[in-house]
Design a protein around this motif. Structure first.
Motif, PDB file in Angstrom:
ATOM      1  N   LEU A 194      -2.839   0.537   6.778  1.00  0.00           N
ATOM      2  CA  LEU A 194      -2.822  -0.518   5.771  1.00  0.00           C
ATOM      3  C   LEU A 194      -1.419  -0.644   5.191  1.00  0.00           C
ATOM      4  O   LEU A 194      -0.878   0.312   4.635  1.00  0.00           O
ATOM      5  CB  LEU A 194      -3.826  -0.218   4.659  1.00  0.00           C
ATOM      6  CG  LEU A 194      -3.875  -1.255   3.534  1.00  0.00           C
ATOM      7  CD1 LEU A 194      -4.379  -2.601   4.063  1.00  0.00           C
ATOM      8  CD2 LEU A 194      -4.744  -0.772   2.374  1.00  0.00           C
ATOM      9  N   LEU A 195      -0.848  -1.835   5.328  1.00  0.00           N
ATOM     10  CA  LEU A 195       0.522  -2.098   4.886  1.00  0.00           C
ATOM     11  C   LEU A 195       0.565  -2.749   3.510  1.00  0.00           C
ATOM     12  O   LEU A 195       1.387  -2.390   2.669  1.00  0.00           O
ATOM     13  CB  LEU A 195       1.220  -2.997   5.908  1.00  0.00           C
ATOM     14  CG  LEU A 195       2.694  -3.298   5.689  1.00  0.00           C
ATOM     15  CD1 LEU A 195       3.522  -2.033   5.912  1.00  0.00           C
ATOM     16  CD2 LEU A 195       3.163  -4.411   6.622  1.00  0.00           C
ATOM     17  N   ALA A 199       0.838  -1.196   0.000  1.00  0.00           N
ATOM     18  CA  ALA A 199       0.000   0.000   0.000  1.00  0.00           C
ATOM     19  C   ALA A 199       0.875   1.248   0.000  1.00  0.00           C
ATOM     20  O   ALA A 199       1.739   1.407   0.867  1.00  0.00           O
ATOM     21  CB  ALA A 199      -0.917  -0.002   1.219  1.00  0.00           C
ATOM     22  N   ASP A 200       0.687   2.112  -0.978  1.00  0.00           N
ATOM     23  CA  ASP A 200       1.442   3.369  -1.012  1.00  0.00           C
ATOM     24  C   ASP A 200       1.123   4.206   0.227  1.00  0.00           C
ATOM     25  O   ASP A 200      -0.016   4.255   0.687  1.00  0.00           O
ATOM     26  CB  ASP A 200       1.079   4.174  -2.267  1.00  0.00           C
ATOM     27  CG  ASP A 200       1.599   3.527  -3.540  1.00  0.00           C
ATOM     28  OD1 ASP A 200       2.563   2.751  -3.459  1.00  0.00           O
ATOM     29  OD2 ASP A 200       1.025   3.807  -4.612  1.00  0.00           O
ATOM     30  N   THR A 257      -9.896  -1.612  -1.186  1.00  0.00           N
ATOM     31  CA  THR A 257      -9.020  -0.675  -0.483  1.00  0.00           C
ATOM     32  C   THR A 257      -8.875   0.560  -1.356  1.00  0.00           C
ATOM     33  O   THR A 257      -8.381   0.473  -2.486  1.00  0.00           O
ATOM     34  CB  THR A 257      -7.647  -1.309  -0.215  1.00  0.00           C
ATOM     35  OG1 THR A 257      -7.192  -2.008  -1.397  1.00  0.00           O
ATOM     36  CG2 THR A 257      -7.725  -2.298   0.936  1.00  0.00           C
ATOM     37  N   ALA A 258      -9.311   1.694  -0.834  1.00  0.00           N
ATOM     38  CA  ALA A 258      -9.325   2.931  -1.624  1.00  0.00           C
ATOM     39  C   ALA A 258      -7.925   3.294  -2.109  1.00  0.00           C
ATOM     40  O   ALA A 258      -6.986   3.415  -1.316  1.00  0.00           O
ATOM     41  CB  ALA A 258      -9.893   4.067  -0.777  1.00  0.00           C
ATOM     42  N   GLY A 259      -7.784   3.429  -3.435  1.00  0.00           N
ATOM     43  CA  GLY A 259      -6.516   3.828  -4.008  1.00  0.00           C
ATOM     44  C   GLY A 259      -5.459   2.752  -4.059  1.00  0.00           C
ATOM     45  O   GLY A 259      -4.323   3.023  -4.461  1.00  0.00           O
ATOM     46  N   PRO A 266     -10.154   0.355  -6.365  1.00  0.00           N
ATOM     47  CA  PRO A 266     -11.428   0.871  -5.840  1.00  0.00           C
ATOM     48  C   PRO A 266     -11.304   2.320  -5.382  1.00  0.00           C
ATOM     49  O   PRO A 266     -10.214   2.807  -5.056  1.00  0.00           O
ATOM     50  CB  PRO A 266     -11.727  -0.050  -4.651  1.00  0.00           C
ATOM     51  CG  PRO A 266     -10.802  -1.203  -4.783  1.00  0.00           C
ATOM     52  CD  PRO A 266      -9.612  -0.705  -5.521  1.00  0.00           C
ATOM     53  N   ASP A 267     -12.450   2.997  -5.324  1.00  0.00           N
ATOM     54  CA  ASP A 267     -12.498   4.367  -4.828  1.00  0.00           C
ATOM     55  C   ASP A 267     -12.717   4.431  -3.323  1.00  0.00           C
ATOM     56  O   ASP A 267     -12.396   5.438  -2.689  1.00  0.00           O
ATOM     57  CB  ASP A 267     -13.639   5.137  -5.510  1.00  0.00           C
ATOM     58  CG  ASP A 267     -13.399   5.312  -7.000  1.00  0.00           C
ATOM     59  OD1 ASP A 267     -12.226   5.464  -7.392  1.00  0.00           O
ATOM     60  OD2 ASP A 267     -14.386   5.286  -7.756  1.00  0.00           O
TER      61      ASP A 267
END
Length: 468
Positions: free
Chosen positions: A119-120, A49-50, A85-87, A102-103
């Motif tokens: 979120l990792l 996750a960024d 997970t958004a983005g 997803p948004d």
């Protein structure tokens, strides 16, 4: 310090961060380093996750400013790649969804973040979350950290491998027949499937059949499961099954005023079980009896009359096949093992579907009667320890069974919606973890968590980690 951090549970990490004995940045970086060092062999992580380190810096700054923080403040977590997970990529184990971003977050992801979790990464799964091993055409196969030649289970095998290997302290998984509890047993971690509807399914796919799907946490300790459950449970106004207030609990609580009543079994119509698995269940029963519980060997005749695995198969084919057909139309060249298998499976007749539904109702009645007499049912999680990759028909205790048989002891609690927990309590002769499963009546989560915590304190295999 790094070794301590990657083997600490989320509760301890949260306390270390909150008291500023360690920073969130240090904790997140330790887990990112562990992913870099071990995931090439395991293939548990499919997407990082960024912004995890940026979020950790912000968490540390918030603490330094004296702000109020949540119970997971600054603690990293992972999520199976079926959770939106958004983005962040959510590709569902299939080339058909490659590049999908997803948004919005799934409800469970949003609740973990609201509690301060970071979120990792996203973790591997089978195609569409349907199979007993986490393998697919898009992101490949996950290996078990205890033995790379063995499966980490399915469908949440990436999540279980990540937690067992120290790449994540806490994760989100989903369960249709075995997928939270089985992978946890295969890799020696803990997992909890609460009563159906306790945790909303909003933002997960697939949804069919939603009356059998559950969301649940995976963790390194029972107290982490209890914490995550307290954060995840409750209505979200979107899932029509999630309607019970989180504070309602039909269980004994954490301090029962009488001995806990435990029944245990290793067969009762569920088919053959590996002798070492059966011995581990009996050892757990003996440990609880030694701790003051009233323990009896039991059988549940309804499980012998109506085989839950056969019922699940009949119902699953009827409901899932049309959904898969819609998704895969025009993408037949991207279908993997289970969607191909399902496409070639004969349809369940309406008559057989109705008969299977009526049999499930009988199972519910039987469990309702059982839990009038006992607080807990103790039984195997899986019928064998973690198996080698690409399991086909196999032999258990002299009998040949299909690969689906590994879930024969977990599927009754998906059909009936009962809460069930998986935790390690033994080790096979070749060094693989062996778990036991605890089930209780509907909405009695406190009973399971209380007894699991007791059993954890009695476990002969506490604080053992794979040598990676």
């Amino acid at each position: 310090m790094t070794t301590d951090l990657i083997h600490s549970d989320a509760t301890e990490l949260a306390e270390l961060i909150r008291t500023r004995r360690v920073s969130s940045v240090e904790v997140v970086q330790a887990h990112l380093d562990r992913i870099e060092a071990t995931d090439p062999e395991l293939n548990a992580i499919v997407t990082l996750a960024d912004g995890a380190l940026d979020a950790a810096r912000a968490a540390d700054e918030k603490l330094a400013a004296g702000a109020e923080v949540g119970p997971l403040h600054g603690v990293p977590f992972t999520a199976k790649d079926s959770f939106d997970t958004a983005g962040v990529l959510t590709q569902r184990g299939s080339p058909m969804f490659a590049g999908r971003v997803p948004d919005t977050d799934a409800t469970s992801v949003a609740r973990m973040k609201h509690a301060g979790g970071i979120l990792l990464a996203k973790t591997n799964l089978p195609e569409f979350s349907y199979w007993i091993e986490s393998d697919n055409l898009l992101t490949g196969r996950t290996n078990n950290p205890w033995d790379l030649n063995r499966s980490a289970g399915g469908s949440s095998g990436g999540e279980s491998a990540a937690i067992a290997a120290g790449m994540s302290p806490l994760g989100l998984a989903s369960d249709l027949s075995i997928s939270v509890r089985g992978p946890a047993a295969d890799t020696g971690v803990a997992a909890f499937k609460a009563t159906h509807g306790r945790v909303p399914m909003t933002g997960l796919w697939p949804r069919e059949p939603r009356r059998n799907w559950h969301v649940g946490p995976m963790a390194r300790s029972i107290r982490d499961l209890a914490l995550a459950y307290s954060l995840l449970s409750g209505p979200d106004g979107a899932d029509g099954f999630a309607v019970v207030p989180p504070e309602f609990d039909a269980g004994l609580g954490t301090s029962p005023d009488r001995p806990v009543r435990v029944g245990w079994l290793v067969d009762s119509g569920l088919g053959p079980t590996d002798p070492e698995v059966a011995a581990t269940v009996q050892a757990a029963a003996d440990a609880l009896e030694g701790a003051g519980a009233r323990v009896d060997a039991v059988n549940i005749p309804a499980l012998e009359r109506d085989n839950p695995l056969e019922l699940w198969t009949k119902l699953n084919v009827m409901e899932v096949k049309p959904a898969f057909r819609k998704v895969t139309e025009g993408h037949e060249d991207q279908m993997f093992s289970y969607s191909k298998f399902l496409a070639g499976t004969p349809d369940t007749s309406v008559e057989d579907f109705v008969l299977a539904e009526q049999a499930v109702e009988r199972l519910r009645d039987a469990f309702a009667e059982y839990f009038q007499r006992y607080d807990l049912l103790l039984l195997p999680v899986t019928t064998i320890p973690a198996h080698e990759h690409q399991l086909g028909d196999f032999t258990v205790d002299g009998r040949t069974v299909s690969p689906f048989h590994v879930s024969s002891t977990t599927v009754p609690f998906n059909l009936t919606g009962l809460p069930a927990l998986s935790m390690r309590f033994g080790t096979s002769s070749d060094g693989m973890p062996i778990g036991v499963q605890l089930a209780a009546t509907w909405h009695a989560e406190s009973t399971i968590l209380h007894i699991a915590s007791l059993l954890e304190s009695l476990s002969p295999v506490r604080d053992q980690h794979p040598a990676l």
